[in-house]
Design an enzyme around this catalytic site. Sequence first.
Site, PDB file in Angstrom:
ATOM      1  N   GLU A   1       2.616   9.199   6.954  1.00 43.51           N
ATOM      2  CA  GLU A   1       1.266   8.665   7.117  1.00 43.51           C
ATOM      3  C   GLU A   1       1.153   8.097   8.522  1.00 43.51           C
ATOM      4  OE1 GLU A   1       0.105   5.845   4.084  1.00 43.51           O
ATOM      5  OE2 GLU A   1       0.998   7.053   2.482  1.00 43.51           O
TER       6      GLU A   1
ATOM      7  N   GLU B   1       5.917   4.590  -2.016  1.00 43.77           N
ATOM      8  CA  GLU B   1       5.861   3.124  -2.028  1.00 43.77           C
ATOM      9  C   GLU B   1       6.344   2.530  -3.353  1.00 43.77           C
ATOM     10  OE1 GLU B   1       2.541   2.128   1.300  1.00 43.77           O
ATOM     11  OE2 GLU B   1       1.786   2.859  -0.610  1.00 43.77           O
TER      12      GLU B   1
END
Length: 945
Positions: free
Chosen positions: A475, A406
Amino acid sequence: MPYLEDPGPGRGSVPARAAFTSDAPALSLNGTWRFRLSPGLAAAPAGIEGDDFDDSAWDELPVPSLWQLHGHGRPAYTNVRYPFPVDPPHVPSDNPTGDHRLRFDLPADWPAGSALLRFDGIDSCGRIWLNGTELGVTRGSRLPAEFEVGPLLRPHGNVLAVRVHQWSAGSYLEDQDMWWLSGIFRGVTLLARPDGGIGDYWVRADYDHTTGLGTVQVETGPDVVLDIPELEIAGHPAGEPLALPVEPWTAETPRLYDGILSTVAERVPVRIGFRTVSIEDGQLKVNGRRLLLRGVNRHEHDPRTGRVVSPETALADVLLMKRHNVNAVRTSHYPPDPAFLELCDTHGLWVIDECDLETHGFEPLGWAGNPSSDPIWADAYLDRMRRTVERDKNRPSVILWSLGNESHTGENLARMADWVRHRDPTRPIHYEGDHECAYVDVHSRMYATHEEVERIGRREDDNARRRDLPFVLCEYGHAMGNGPGGLLEYRELFERYPNCQGGFVWEWIDHGLAADEHFAYGGDFGEPIHDGNFVIDGLLFPDRTPSPSLAEFAKIIEPVRISAGASGIVVRNHHDFVTTAHLTFTWTLEDEGITVAQGVLDVPSVPSGQSVSVPLPVLPATGGESWLTVSAALASATAWAPAGHVVGWGQLPVSAAPAAAPLPPRGPVFRTGGRLVLGAGAFDPATGVLTSLGEHAVHGPRLDVWRATTDNDRGTFAGRPDADQWREAGLHRMQHRVIAVDADGEELVVRTRVAPPALPSGLLADYTWTAFDDRLRLRVAVTPDGEFPGTLPRLGLTMAVPGAFGAAEWFGGGPGEAYPDSRQAARIGRFSRSVDGLQTPYVFPQENGNRTAVRWARLTAPDGHGIQVDGDPVFDFTARRWTAAELEAARHTDDLVPGELVHLTLDVAQHGLGSASCGPGVLPRYRLVPQKTEFTLWFRAVRSR
């Protein structure tokens, strides 16, 4: 520029190298140090590096540790936002600064010459002195730094001083959805480095699956030889390739060969795993076989020590993973303690090793100022990647390098990928943030919906580059609170489409910190900016007790699947490599949950990816509903589980419940003592509510549609939260209006309307009670009245019974909780629990404990008296010592105070769980839409048997 705000890497350390041990002397400097916390650099004492500095008034602090967990300052949790002004590379002057000092002596036999002082982890920036001389500055909190100290050492009275700052320029690169905690949190070691020793090495051990040959070659210094006694290799020049027949390393067969690298000055033990990672035909393969990653994301966490994780705890993690069929770990979002990767080598786990990098806090700012595209941060990015790869390059378990998490996109990330590709072309590169897949080898996504995964599986992506790559969900299945739901449907997609190669559930463990009577989460320490219980999102509770979601995940990903077939029992082998020869198959026949026969099932060895059908065993006749449970268990003990450990199981229905006996005559309704009496039940004549059953006082049952909301019910990821819609519809405060109580003849009919205040919509609920000897039959008819919006949390009845009824027994789904989209781990059987034991102690209290597909349930007091509810045919139930409203209001487990009653819910349907806390909502097939519904339950009082 002050060193705290230098965006570059640290200074003074030697080049990065592999983590390893040798026979050269080593001295652990872990233990009790002197410690002082200052509010900022300006207030920190001067001269702490000096021999004569007086630290006698300082506190003591263990190293490794994080100082906030020892009474110095307070923890703080944020998921995305930085807890300081975003002004890169600057940090606040109010910057907690922890000074650490240690005096130590050398062992009497410590050799003269070179020595390295190794720090395995300092958060977030450390300035280091030894015997008054500055060694340098560390950044990259979860990466090692080594300093040459040989000329500075003295036999006695060495003074090591380390000044650690909570915030530094490096903090902008470490926004990794975790507690902000500071200190020297991994080991500190002094390493003697002999002349002519082995400074570094890289064991390259490839495997050719077509020939069965392994090739080993060691990149190291001159005059190093390799011994592998098991392969009869002795004195082989390490730098020269050597090919020979070997057994390959895989996560299922973690075959390691013990060897020795040696020079005349030093011996280094090595553990060699032969394996080759490749991407072929758009698939990630090891040793020529496609992988299906049944993985978890793992932060390092201990509820008492934070990111200080002991070797025993790391081993406990690995053993729990293996015992629950997990085969892969993504080291979110930094390299773990190197000892964890050694455990993955030993016990067998595929690893995505992730760099210590995340800049997520720039996302709310539109990524303005993000370091990933700013040249002043380029060296820091490369330094972090280099230290990751060099430290962990010898681990066969590591099959992918991840650039970080991220951090959006930018040239700095591309340069990291280029460096990795040049340094280690044997492992593909992962980074989810590169959505165009411009510089990665694997297409990775977070929390993609089932529909998106299916489109990717069909190769319908508009991007040609992405279409040609293996796809991994780095994820998914956000395990926050009760849930996630929908994991089964993900598995079905992974198995349907060869390019969809599994993923990693977020995440392994709740990050609660131990408080007095509960586990704390964001906001519990007075943080002005925090993200609440979003840090409580694991398959394990903080104390490493498995949550129901781990049992569900283990069942869904089980490597051996057992089901009914046209000609008997079908056994499918979903291992990636091994046959089923290491397993024993047993069967158990249960008649209404009572074992009546058992035996061993003769199953031939099934190759990976294949199935076999075997006939049913000869079974005795049964009188009730009976089920055959077939289990696949380890035939012999392994390093991670004992013999008999079950890796997969399936249930087959054998015989249905016998037809119900003819009903006896109905009993009449009559009035006495101001009550309506029907059989064993007494009712309030005004409301028609049951007030006693036999001699037991009860209240209800009455229609109820509310449940204490789950984290997923409240989640915003999938759009408007279900919980908001339910509250707007007033489902949490429904009111009951009695339309009529008809007590004539042999039926008690109660007509009601159940509706929220201020709104026109509601539910018409008719209750029809009939008595048959000592049993009461209740038929409930529910009809939506008006324009009823959205979905219902649940549909069923709520009643209260005496608190003495603290023991539960049931025949149905169990032993744990189950919900419509999370029920694969529930098997049909007979189970018993205390009422307290039926509860799942989610760190943030919420709906829990539902038992599904229940044929009958009994709640009893210690004397055996109680009540029994029978389904017609089945129902769901919960039993608690608090109401749903009390459960909804609680914020920690110790907010739940047992009352004087047991509150029983009896449901015909529940809304699914989904994963909307961070992922897709409830799939359409599991959504509970209001519609006309009828169901039947039977009630009776029971006495001791």
